[in-house]
Design a protein around this motif. Structure first.
Motif, PDB file in Angstrom:
ATOM      1  N   HIS A  40      -6.321  -0.365   4.582  1.00 17.31           N
ATOM      2  CA  HIS A  40      -6.606   0.408   3.378  1.00 17.31           C
ATOM      3  C   HIS A  40      -6.704  -0.513   2.165  1.00 17.31           C
ATOM      4  N   GLN A  41      -7.756  -0.318   1.420  1.00 21.64           N
ATOM      5  CA  GLN A  41      -7.943  -1.050   0.170  1.00 21.64           C
ATOM      6  C   GLN A  41      -7.442  -0.171  -0.972  1.00 21.64           C
ATOM      7  N   ARG A  92       0.624  14.252   6.274  1.00 19.61           N
ATOM      8  CA  ARG A  92       1.221  12.978   6.691  1.00 19.61           C
ATOM      9  C   ARG A  92       0.157  11.894   6.579  1.00 19.61           C
ATOM     10  N   PHE A  93       0.464  10.876   5.808  1.00 20.52           N
ATOM     11  CA  PHE A  93      -0.460   9.767   5.601  1.00 20.52           C
ATOM     12  C   PHE A  93       0.175   8.474   6.101  1.00 20.52           C
ATOM     13  N   LEU A 116       6.320   3.718   6.708  1.00 18.62           N
ATOM     14  CA  LEU A 116       4.882   3.569   6.483  1.00 18.62           C
ATOM     15  C   LEU A 116       4.139   4.898   6.627  1.00 18.62           C
ATOM     16  N   ILE A 117       4.786   5.902   7.188  1.00 12.36           N
ATOM     17  CA  ILE A 117       4.221   7.247   7.246  1.00 12.36           C
ATOM     18  C   ILE A 117       4.788   8.010   6.056  1.00 12.36           C
ATOM     19  N   VAL A 118       3.891   8.428   5.161  1.00 10.26           N
ATOM     20  CA  VAL A 118       4.328   9.087   3.928  1.00 10.26           C
ATOM     21  C   VAL A 118       4.019  10.584   4.004  1.00 10.26           C
ATOM     22  N   PRO A 119       5.075  11.415   4.030  1.00  4.17           N
ATOM     23  CA  PRO A 119       4.833  12.848   3.977  1.00  4.17           C
ATOM     24  C   PRO A 119       4.559  13.272   2.538  1.00  4.17           C
ATOM     25  N   ASN A 164       0.817  -1.210   0.000  1.00  4.10           N
ATOM     26  CA  ASN A 164       0.000   0.000   0.000  1.00  4.10           C
ATOM     27  C   ASN A 164       0.850   1.259   0.000  1.00  4.10           C
ATOM     28  N   VAL A 165       1.859   1.285   0.861  1.00  7.37           N
ATOM     29  CA  VAL A 165       2.687   2.485   0.954  1.00  7.37           C
ATOM     30  C   VAL A 165       3.492   2.695  -0.327  1.00  7.37           C
TER      31      VAL A 165
END
Length: 102
Positions: free
Chosen positions: A81-82, A74-75, A32-35, A11-12
């Motif tokens: 999550h699909q 920040r995601f 896994l945290i995407v800015p 997903n990431v």
């Protein structure tokens, strides 16, 4: 690596690749945290507001938490999550680009 960890990384990686294709920087993130770089502090607040209107939780980080002019969203991508969820987010990010003058 267990299958749930693998799904989170899929997903990431998908999100990171696609968000960069539409013109945003992820600041070479490898977690896994995407800015998603927005830049201007006012635009970061505006981006959060616009995404919230679309039922997307999009916390931002801005000065003084990050350097001035380096505001970002920040995601966190998870196994919950699909692909459709991520695609909806990507479409929303593309839609708000003109609002933010990005």
């Amino acid at each position: 690596m267990c299958s749930s960890d693998l799904k989170a990384w899929k997903n990431v990686n998908y999100f990171r690749e696609k968000v960069e294709e539409i013109g945003y920087s992820t600041l070479n993130s490898s977690t896994l945290i995407v800015p998603v770089l927005i830049g201007n502090e006012k635009n970061a607040v505006k981006a959060t507001r616009e995404l919230n209107k679309r039922k997307i939780l999009a916390p931002n980080a801005r000065f003084p938490a990050v350097a001035l002019g380096q505001a970002r969203l920040r995601f966190v991508m998870t196994t919950n999550h699909q692909r459709e969820d991520i695609d909806y987010l990507l479409k929303a990010l593309e839609e708000i680009k003109p609002i933010l003058n990005i």
